[in-house]
Each structure stands twice: as structure tokens, then as C-alpha cells.
Design a protein around this motif. Structure first.
Motif, PDB file in Angstrom:
ATOM      1  N   ALA A   1       9.500  37.561 -28.398  1.00 42.02           N
ATOM      2  CA  ALA A   1       9.255  36.132 -28.148  1.00 42.02           C
ATOM      3  C   ALA A   1       9.248  35.370 -29.476  1.00 42.02           C
ATOM      4  O   ALA A   1       9.822  34.281 -29.587  1.00 42.02           O
ATOM      5  CB  ALA A   1       7.925  35.949 -27.417  1.00 42.02           C
ATOM      6  N   ARG A   2       8.633  35.964 -30.511  1.00 46.58           N
ATOM      7  CA  ARG A   2       8.579  35.285 -31.822  1.00 46.58           C
ATOM      8  C   ARG A   2       9.982  35.126 -32.400  1.00 46.58           C
ATOM      9  O   ARG A   2      10.350  34.065 -32.909  1.00 46.58           O
ATOM     10  CB  ARG A   2       7.680  36.078 -32.787  1.00 46.58           C
ATOM     11  N   GLU A   3      10.780  36.204 -32.281  1.00 45.87           N
ATOM     12  CA  GLU A   3      12.170  36.128 -32.787  1.00 45.87           C
ATOM     13  C   GLU A   3      12.921  34.990 -32.107  1.00 45.87           C
ATOM     14  O   GLU A   3      13.637  34.231 -32.745  1.00 45.87           O
ATOM     15  CB  GLU A   3      12.904  37.441 -32.497  1.00 45.87           C
ATOM     16  N   GLU A   4      12.737  34.879 -30.771  1.00 51.03           N
ATOM     17  CA  GLU A   4      13.437  33.824 -30.038  1.00 51.03           C
ATOM     18  C   GLU A   4      12.978  32.438 -30.507  1.00 51.03           C
ATOM     19  O   GLU A   4      13.794  31.549 -30.759  1.00 51.03           O
ATOM     20  CB  GLU A   4      13.180  33.959 -28.535  1.00 51.03           C
ATOM     21  N   VAL A   5      11.656  32.283 -30.653  1.00 46.95           N
ATOM     22  CA  VAL A   5      11.122  30.978 -31.066  1.00 46.95           C
ATOM     23  C   VAL A   5      11.656  30.613 -32.457  1.00 46.95           C
ATOM     24  O   VAL A   5      12.097  29.478 -32.686  1.00 46.95           O
ATOM     25  CB  VAL A   5       9.570  30.999 -31.056  1.00 46.95           C
ATOM     26  N   LEU A   6      11.677  31.596 -33.361  1.00 43.73           N
ATOM     27  CA  LEU A   6      12.140  31.292 -34.725  1.00 43.73           C
ATOM     28  C   LEU A   6      13.641  30.988 -34.742  1.00 43.73           C
ATOM     29  O   LEU A   6      14.099  30.126 -35.487  1.00 43.73           O
ATOM     30  CB  LEU A   6      11.798  32.442 -35.679  1.00 43.73           C
ATOM     31  N   GLN A   7      14.370  31.683 -33.866  1.00 44.52           N
ATOM     32  CA  GLN A   7      15.811  31.436 -33.783  1.00 44.52           C
ATOM     33  C   GLN A   7      16.093  30.026 -33.236  1.00 44.52           C
ATOM     34  O   GLN A   7      16.938  29.318 -33.750  1.00 44.52           O
ATOM     35  CB  GLN A   7      16.408  32.459 -32.823  1.00 44.52           C
ATOM     36  N   VAL A   8      15.338  29.638 -32.202  1.00 44.77           N
ATOM     37  CA  VAL A   8      15.605  28.350 -31.541  1.00 44.77           C
ATOM     38  C   VAL A   8      14.983  27.173 -32.306  1.00 44.77           C
ATOM     39  O   VAL A   8      15.590  26.115 -32.440  1.00 44.77           O
ATOM     40  CB  VAL A   8      15.087  28.382 -30.072  1.00 44.77           C
ATOM     41  N   CYS A   9      13.759  27.361 -32.796  1.00 39.54           N
ATOM     42  CA  CYS A   9      13.036  26.220 -33.401  1.00 39.54           C
ATOM     43  C   CYS A   9      12.876  26.345 -34.917  1.00 39.54           C
ATOM     44  O   CYS A   9      12.477  25.367 -35.557  1.00 39.54           O
ATOM     45  CB  CYS A   9      11.624  26.089 -32.829  1.00 39.54           C
ATOM     46  N   GLY A  10      13.118  27.512 -35.475  1.00 38.06           N
ATOM     47  CA  GLY A  10      12.797  27.715 -36.890  1.00 38.06           C
ATOM     48  C   GLY A  10      11.308  27.478 -37.088  1.00 38.06           C
ATOM     49  O   GLY A  10      10.501  27.866 -36.244  1.00 38.06           O
ATOM     50  N   GLN A  11      10.961  26.780 -38.168  1.00 37.62           N
ATOM     51  CA  GLN A  11       9.535  26.485 -38.411  1.00 37.62           C
ATOM     52  C   GLN A  11       9.180  25.074 -37.946  1.00 37.62           C
ATOM     53  O   GLN A  11       8.073  24.607 -38.146  1.00 37.62           O
ATOM     54  CB  GLN A  11       9.188  26.652 -39.897  1.00 37.62           C
ATOM     55  N   LYS A  12      10.177  24.404 -37.298  1.00 34.53           N
ATOM     56  CA  LYS A  12       9.924  23.016 -36.847  1.00 34.53           C
ATOM     57  C   LYS A  12       9.068  23.008 -35.596  1.00 34.53           C
ATOM     58  O   LYS A  12       9.097  23.947 -34.800  1.00 34.53           O
ATOM     59  CB  LYS A  12      11.255  22.334 -36.533  1.00 34.53           C
ATOM     60  N   GLU A  13       8.345  21.900 -35.410  1.00 34.20           N
ATOM     61  CA  GLU A  13       7.559  21.744 -34.181  1.00 34.20           C
ATOM     62  C   GLU A  13       8.537  21.736 -32.993  1.00 34.20           C
ATOM     63  O   GLU A  13       9.523  20.996 -33.018  1.00 34.20           O
ATOM     64  CB  GLU A  13       6.816  20.406 -34.254  1.00 34.20           C
ATOM     65  N   PRO A  14       8.307  22.577 -31.960  1.00 36.32           N
ATOM     66  CA  PRO A  14       9.287  22.633 -30.868  1.00 36.32           C
ATOM     67  C   PRO A  14       9.364  21.301 -30.120  1.00 36.32           C
ATOM     68  O   PRO A  14       8.337  20.695 -29.848  1.00 36.32           O
ATOM     69  CB  PRO A  14       8.730  23.716 -29.939  1.00 36.32           C
ATOM     70  N   ASN A  15      10.587  20.865 -29.820  1.00 32.70           N
ATOM     71  CA  ASN A  15      10.743  19.660 -28.990  1.00 32.70           C
ATOM     72  C   ASN A  15      11.219  20.067 -27.600  1.00 32.70           C
ATOM     73  O   ASN A  15      11.468  21.243 -27.333  1.00 32.70           O
ATOM     74  CB  ASN A  15      11.703  18.657 -29.651  1.00 32.70           C
ATOM     75  N   PHE A  16      11.362  19.099 -26.711  1.00 28.10           N
ATOM     76  CA  PHE A  16      11.712  19.388 -25.310  1.00 28.10           C
ATOM     77  C   PHE A  16      13.009  20.188 -25.214  1.00 28.10           C
ATOM     78  O   PHE A  16      13.103  21.191 -24.510  1.00 28.10           O
ATOM     79  CB  PHE A  16      11.834  18.064 -24.534  1.00 28.10           C
ATOM     80  N   GLU A  17      14.044  19.755 -25.987  1.00 25.25           N
ATOM     81  CA  GLU A  17      15.348  20.426 -25.980  1.00 25.25           C
ATOM     82  C   GLU A  17      15.199  21.906 -26.323  1.00 25.25           C
ATOM     83  O   GLU A  17      15.777  22.776 -25.688  1.00 25.25           O
ATOM     84  CB  GLU A  17      16.250  19.768 -27.039  1.00 25.25           C
ATOM     85  N   ALA A  18      14.400  22.167 -27.373  1.00 26.03           N
ATOM     86  CA  ALA A  18      14.215  23.555 -27.826  1.00 26.03           C
ATOM     87  C   ALA A  18      13.481  24.362 -26.758  1.00 26.03           C
ATOM     88  O   ALA A  18      13.853  25.500 -26.464  1.00 26.03           O
ATOM     89  CB  ALA A  18      13.442  23.570 -29.141  1.00 26.03           C
TER      90      ALA A  18
ATOM     91  N   ILE B   1      13.430  24.189 -23.570  1.00 28.30           N
ATOM     92  CA  ILE B   1      14.189  24.652 -22.394  1.00 28.30           C
ATOM     93  C   ILE B   1      15.128  25.813 -22.744  1.00 28.30           C
ATOM     94  O   ILE B   1      15.645  26.475 -21.868  1.00 28.30           O
ATOM     95  CB  ILE B   1      14.938  23.513 -21.642  1.00 28.30           C
ATOM     96  N   HIS B   2      15.308  26.064 -24.044  1.00 25.66           N
ATOM     97  CA  HIS B   2      16.154  27.201 -24.433  1.00 25.66           C
ATOM     98  C   HIS B   2      15.358  28.484 -24.666  1.00 25.66           C
ATOM     99  O   HIS B   2      15.921  29.511 -25.038  1.00 25.66           O
ATOM    100  CB  HIS B   2      16.955  26.848 -25.699  1.00 25.66           C
ATOM    101  N   LEU B   3      14.037  28.427 -24.452  1.00 25.82           N
ATOM    102  CA  LEU B   3      13.218  29.630 -24.684  1.00 25.82           C
ATOM    103  C   LEU B   3      13.221  30.519 -23.440  1.00 25.82           C
ATOM    104  O   LEU B   3      12.310  30.482 -22.621  1.00 25.82           O
ATOM    105  CB  LEU B   3      11.783  29.226 -25.071  1.00 25.82           C
ATOM    106  N   LYS B   4      14.275  31.314 -23.299  1.00 31.53           N
ATOM    107  CA  LYS B   4      14.457  32.138 -22.092  1.00 31.53           C
ATOM    108  C   LYS B   4      13.451  33.300 -22.042  1.00 31.53           C
ATOM    109  O   LYS B   4      12.885  33.592 -20.985  1.00 31.53           O
ATOM    110  CB  LYS B   4      15.888  32.712 -22.032  1.00 31.53           C
ATOM    111  N   ILE B   5      13.260  33.973 -23.168  1.00 29.27           N
ATOM    112  CA  ILE B   5      12.351  35.139 -23.166  1.00 29.27           C
ATOM    113  C   ILE B   5      10.918  34.669 -22.924  1.00 29.27           C
ATOM    114  O   ILE B   5      10.185  35.257 -22.127  1.00 29.27           O
ATOM    115  CB  ILE B   5      12.479  35.941 -24.484  1.00 29.27           C
ATOM    116  N   VAL B   6      10.537  33.572 -23.580  1.00 32.53           N
ATOM    117  CA  VAL B   6       9.185  33.037 -23.388  1.00 32.53           C
ATOM    118  C   VAL B   6       8.994  32.667 -21.907  1.00 32.53           C
ATOM    119  O   VAL B   6       7.960  32.961 -21.309  1.00 32.53           O
ATOM    120  CB  VAL B   6       8.947  31.806 -24.311  1.00 32.53           C
ATOM    121  N   ASN B   7      10.022  32.092 -21.298  1.00 32.97           N
ATOM    122  CA  ASN B   7       9.952  31.726 -19.879  1.00 32.97           C
ATOM    123  C   ASN B   7       9.792  32.972 -18.996  1.00 32.97           C
ATOM    124  O   ASN B   7       8.974  32.996 -18.068  1.00 32.97           O
ATOM    125  CB  ASN B   7      11.236  30.975 -19.494  1.00 32.97           C
ATOM    126  N   MET B   8      10.541  34.036 -19.310  1.00 27.02           N
ATOM    127  CA  MET B   8      10.428  35.284 -18.542  1.00 27.02           C
ATOM    128  C   MET B   8       9.028  35.873 -18.677  1.00 27.02           C
ATOM    129  O   MET B   8       8.440  36.360 -17.707  1.00 27.02           O
ATOM    130  CB  MET B   8      11.451  36.314 -19.056  1.00 27.02           C
TER     131      MET B   8
END
Ligand code: HEM
Length: 177
Positions: free
Chosen positions: A14-31, A33-40
Motif C-alpha cells: 500500500a505504501r509503495e502504491e501511495v508513493l508511486q501515485v502521490c509521491g510526498q505530496k498531499e493526496p488530492n481527489f484525482e490521486a 481514485i487511483h489507489l487500487k491496492i488501498v481500495n482493495m
């Protein structure tokens, strides 16, 4: 967080996915919805530990649900916890935390309606999307900054007091990354 502390391999994925999608930025709505593993992960946690364990309905008039005929003034209980833990629907590994069962939502269980932590009816939870978004946002920000595991004092004892919750609290040890 308890479940991800019990399953560090999924915490890491889950951390790898978050870092890949959002980096260190505060997650926004667009980001989010791309968190598939976190959603699972959230789906599997809501399956094993639905906060609301049963739903209750009352027929105020004669009603038909599929081929079940119900007279008026019948109280119905929908035992969500039992349905979420039914091996006939989910398979013999029903008691295990297996996030991968949600890789394709339609394949997770024999019946697509077997997962209903927010209800499934015209009265379904109006806070559903908000709650999922909020959970993803919080989890993503925690994963970006911290690694966590369970304290030896933690005792796994979910019980219901209005909603399902850890009876002896959730003692988690948090390390800044
Ligand atoms: C993980 C978080 C949540 C869970 C598991 C949850 C679960 C549920 C369930 C099972 C129902 C009953 C649905 C039915 O009778 O079929 C419900 C109804 C409702 N929920 Fe939630 N809920 C959550 C978060 C929220 C939030 C954040 C809000 C508001 C912002 C909210 C507002 C409502 C309302 C107003 C209803 C009543 C809807 C109606 O009867 O028309 N819920 N929720």
C-alpha cells in the motif's frame, strides 16, 4: 491500521502504491481514485470487520423480494457479519485476510451483493463515498510518513458496542520514516 500492522507485506504494498501515485505530496481527489491496492485493502477490512454487523428492515406492506414473498409487518434481519464470513460465498479462506480476492470485485464472492458494509438498498449509506475517500486520504497520509506495527499488549478481540470495535483498544507502535 491494525490489519496492516498484522500484515506488513500489504502495508508495504500500500505504501509503495501511495508513493508511486502521490509521491510526498498531499493526496488530492484525482490521486485517491487511483489507489487500487488501498481500495482493495479497505474492502477486505470492511468484509472481515464491518462496523455495522446487522441491518434491520420492516415490511410495512406485502412485499416480494426475488421469489420470496413477505406479508406486511414482518421484521427482517440481514446478518451482515455472517454473510461476510460465509464460506459458501467467499470460499474456505473466508476467515483469512486475503486482499487479493478483490482484484476483480465480481470474482471476490459467488454473489456480487455479498459485500455490503454500507447497506444495499434505496436506503444505502449516503456517506459511503465520503467515508471511503476520507479513509483513503487518512491512510495514504499515514503511509507516506509512518511505518506501524502492533504493540505486544494488543489483544485481538473485536466486539460490538453500537459498532464493531477493538475491545481492548488498538495499541500501535508508530515509527517516522
Ligand atoms: C465506514 C463508515 C460507514 C459505514 C460502514 C456506514 C454504514 C452504513 C449502513 C450499513 C447504513 C444503513 C444502510 C441500510 O439501511 O441499507 C448507513 C446509513 C446511513 N449512513 Fe452510513 N456508514 C459510514 C459512514 C457514514 C458517513 C461518514 C456518513 C455521513 C457523512 C453516513 C451517513 C449515513 C446516513 C445519513 C444513513 C441513513 C441513510 C437513510 O436511511 O436513508 N455514514 N450507513
Amino acid at each position: 491500521m491494525i490489519v496492516l500492522a498484522l500484515h506488513p507485506e500489504w502495508q508495504e504494498m500500500a505504501r509503495e502504491e501511495v508513493l508511486q501515485v502521490c509521491g510526498q505530496k498531499e493526496p488530492n481527489f484525482e490521486a485517491l481514485i487511483h489507489l487500487k491496492i488501498v481500495n482493495m485493502i479497505l474492502n477486505e477490512v470492511l468484509r472481515l470487520y464491518p462496523p455495522v454487523i446487522s441491518l434491520y428492515q420492516h415490511t410495512y406492506k406485502e412485499t416480494r423480494i426475488g421469489n420470496i414473498h413477505l406479508p406486511a409487518r414482518v421484521d427482517l434481519t440481514l446478518p451482515m457479519l455472517l454473510i461476510h464470513h460465509d464460506p459458501e460465498l467467499w470460499g474456505d479462506d473466508v476467515e483469512e485476510f486475503r486482499t487479493e480476492r478483490f482484484l476483480g470485485v465480481s470474482r471476490a464472492s459467488k454473489d456480487q451483493l455479498a459485500l455490503f458494509p454500507f447497506g444495499w438498498s434505496p436506503r444505502t449509506c449516503i456517506g459511503r463515498n465520503f467515508a471511503m475517500l476520507e479513509a483513503k486520504m487518512a491512510l495514504a497520509m499515514i503511509l507516506q510518513n509512518f511505518e506501524f506495527n502492533l504493540s505486544p499488549s494488543y489483544i485481538h478481540a473485536p466486539r460490538t458496542v453500537m459498532i464493531l470495535q477493538p475491545q481492548h483498544g488498538a495499541q500501535i507502535i508508530i515509527h517516522q520514516l
